[in-house]
Design a protein around this motif. Structure first.
Motif, PDB file in Angstrom:
ATOM      1  N   ASN A   1       0.839  -1.197   0.000  1.00 30.37           N
ATOM      2  CA  ASN A   1       0.000   0.000   0.000  1.00 30.37           C
ATOM      3  C   ASN A   1       0.875   1.250   0.000  1.00 30.37           C
ATOM      4  O   ASN A   1       2.096   1.167   0.080  1.00 30.37           O
ATOM      5  CB  ASN A   1      -0.947  -0.043   1.200  1.00 30.37           C
ATOM      6  N   SER A   2       0.236   2.397  -0.087  1.00 33.25           N
ATOM      7  CA  SER A   2       0.995   3.636  -0.104  1.00 33.25           C
ATOM      8  C   SER A   2       1.276   4.091   1.321  1.00 33.25           C
ATOM      9  O   SER A   2       0.354   4.253   2.105  1.00 33.25           O
ATOM     10  CB  SER A   2       0.202   4.715  -0.836  1.00 33.25           C
TER      11      SER A   2
ATOM     12  N   ASN B   1       0.734   0.574   8.615  1.00 27.99           N
ATOM     13  CA  ASN B   1       1.530  -0.658   8.542  1.00 27.99           C
ATOM     14  C   ASN B   1       2.297  -0.920   9.832  1.00 27.99           C
ATOM     15  O   ASN B   1       3.158  -1.787   9.883  1.00 27.99           O
ATOM     16  CB  ASN B   1       2.510  -0.579   7.367  1.00 27.99           C
TER      17      ASN B   1
END
Ligand code: ADP
Ligand code: MG
Length: 520
Positions: A13-14, A246
């Motif tokens: 993901n970003s 994250n």
């Protein structure tokens, strides 16, 4: 043959907009600075891989595009590569992808399929070799010798020796076994936590002091690319903190709590702040590089305030205030020894010339009535004082070619408050990156003397340590008071320095803004 069927990277993901901008950046030197866990290593590795995939291609016998790339990662030792860098890399390409070799230098050979034809067969393939090298005890020169790479990533760059960069800059993009016309945008990528202000990366990436790096050959090779771009992520406890999704919940608060006894560690690793190596509490704790440092434009329609701290180590800043009385510090005049660590003594005449030069350099054709010069009011004490400070002002004024007025006050509290308030307000304060010395002061070079004395006795009054930064920070405070004074006048709170309102109104240009006091 294609031995690796992966079409694209694992789903990642970003981490956030700054990381994204960093990954897209094409500058020769591309730098990311952020707190621990902000995805710096991971983003830098993804970026490296992207450089690989951007290389030019040849068509093979079957008409498929074939690209070749070699990218490197370098840091101090193999154990640190093993422990800190490879785990991130293996999240992008597990060891089982392609062929990974743990023989030094470690290498990972991959065939990346960038595109397929209508039958689902690979039509664009990149042979990417990733090489992980440690500097170890062989030294930088030996570690880089003979290395041929499209791009290289220096992980934890501030912990690596400064000469690494000059060796690498001669290595990226040069190949003996590859066609030079297929080489696209060679890069050096740096990833690190906020470095100490005395660290080589701070000079390079934050102050953009490039030294001998920018050779004519390099400038030519750059083409439309920038030489260097630095991406500074928000602190881990700031609103825009990246990669939080994250990380375990409360990651940064826990880090901060565990390291409470090490304020400089928390400042760097959690809050992504630059700090001086000796850490006394900074006098201006509200200053943030990310929020307050940016290129500023001089507004010709508003007065420029040159404010100085006189004396043997005179220093001055040039500042403007916006119609909202926000402070904009545009330039500084300060003279250091070559070592960059000590100030040089300077007399009033030489200092006047220096300030005039600074004004010429940054404010060409400044109208004399748009310049206001102020100095420490102590300098205007009776002329018969033993230290002859009045003479200083007179000589300075003569050589500068402008009248010098006393600043509003030299009492410490209002001076400090003027800066604190500005730095605490949204957009209340900004400084141009060319004010290097002042910025280092705000980052904590301008600090209190160590708070506790040996026996741990509670401190009485905080005293500001006498450092090379006190002069420039004092100078700026005089200017800040000036701006505040004007604002008070604009809002009708007080008259400027007791001058009659009518007179002050003639002398002061308040511009056209909403608070200018002009009638519509
Ligand atoms: N794009 C991403 N998608 C998912 N997880 C990520 C991504 N980027 C980083 N991570 C994870 O976040 C953690 C921190 O990343 P890392 O690159 O090691 O941070 P830093 O180098 O800034 O300390 C690691 O566990 C990593 O696997
Ligand atoms: Mg890292």
């Amino acid at each position: 043959m294609i031995d690796d069927p992966n079409f694209e990277t694992r789903i990642l993901n970003s981490p956030g907009p700054i990381s994204e901008a960093f990954m897209d950046d094409r500058s020769f030197l591309s730098v990311i600075i952020g707190p621990v866990g902000s995805a710096k290593t991971m983003s830098a590795l993804r970026k490296l891989r992207q450089v690989g995939m951007r290389q030019g291609f040849r068509l093979d016998a079957k008409g498929r595009k074939r690209r070749k790339a070699r990218c490197g990662v370098i840091r101090e030792t193999y154990p640190s590569i093993e422990k800190n860098t490879l785990p991130s890399w293996f999240r992008i390409h597990p060891e089982s992808d392609g062929v990974f070799s743990r023989k030094a230098p470690y290498s990972h050979r991959l065939n990346l399929i960038l595109d397929e034809d209508e039958y689902g067969q690979p039509s664009d393939i990149c042979e990417l070799e990733m090489e992980f090298r440690a500097i170890g005890d062989q030294g930088v020169e030996a570690a880089c010798r003979g290395w041929e790479v499209n791009a290289v990533m220096i992980d934890e760059a501030d912990l690596q020796p400064p000469d690494l960069l000059s060796f690498l800059s001669g290595r990226v993009g040069r190949f003996s076994d590859l066609d030079p016309s297929l080489v696209v945008d060679p890069q050096i990528i740096l990833s690190l936590n906020a470095p100490y202000m005395d660290n080589w990366v701070y000079k390079l990436a934050v102050e953009k002091e490039l030294g001998e790096l920018l050779s004519p050959e390099l400038a030519e090779a750059l083409g439309d690319r920038k030489l260097i771009e630095t991406f500074i992520q928000p602190g881990g406890r700031s609103p825009g903190a990246e990669n939080l999704h994250n990380l375990p919940k409360g990651y940064y608060n826990i880090q901060a709590a565990l390291n409470k006894h090490r304020p400089s560690y928390v400042a760097r690793m959690v809050d992504n702040k630059f700090v001086p190596q000796q850490f006394g509490q900074p006098v201006n704790p509200g200053f943030s590089y990310e929020q307050h440092v940016r290129p500023l434009e001089w507004d010709r329609s508003r007065p420029l305030i040159l404010s100085c701290d006189q004396g043997l180590y005179a220093a001055a800043t040039a500042m403007q205030h916006t119609p909202m009385a926000q402070i904009r510090t545009l330039a500084e005049a300060v003279i250091m020894h070559e070592d960059g660590k000590t100030l040089m003594k300077i007399g009033p005449t030489a200092f006047g010339q220096m300030c005039r030069q600074m004004l010429n350099d940054h404010f060409p054709s400044l109208k004399p009535d748009m310049l206001r010069v102020v100095a420490d009011p102590a300098a205007f004490a009776a002329a018969d004082r033993a230290d002859n400070e009045h003479d200083w002002v007179r000589a300075f004024s003569k050589s500068l070619g402008a009248k010098v007025r006393p600043a509003k006050t030299n009492r410490q509290t209002p001076r400090l408050e003027a800066i604190h308030r500005a730095q605490a307000e949204i957009d209340g304060y900004a400084v141009d990156p060319r004010c290097r010395h002042l910025i280092r002061g705000h980052l904590g070079g301008y600090r209190y003397a160590n708070a506790t004395n040996g026996d741990g006795e509670a401190r009485g009054r905080l005293e500001i340590a006498n450092t090379i930064y006190t002069h420039i920070c004092d100078a700026e405070q005089y200017g800040a008071l000036e701006a505040e004074g004007m604002m008070d006048f604009v809002l009708g709170r007080t008259d400027r320095r007791g001058a009659s309102r009518a007179r002050a109104r003639e002398r002061v240009d308040h511009g056209q803004g909403y608070f200018s006091g002009r009638q519509p």
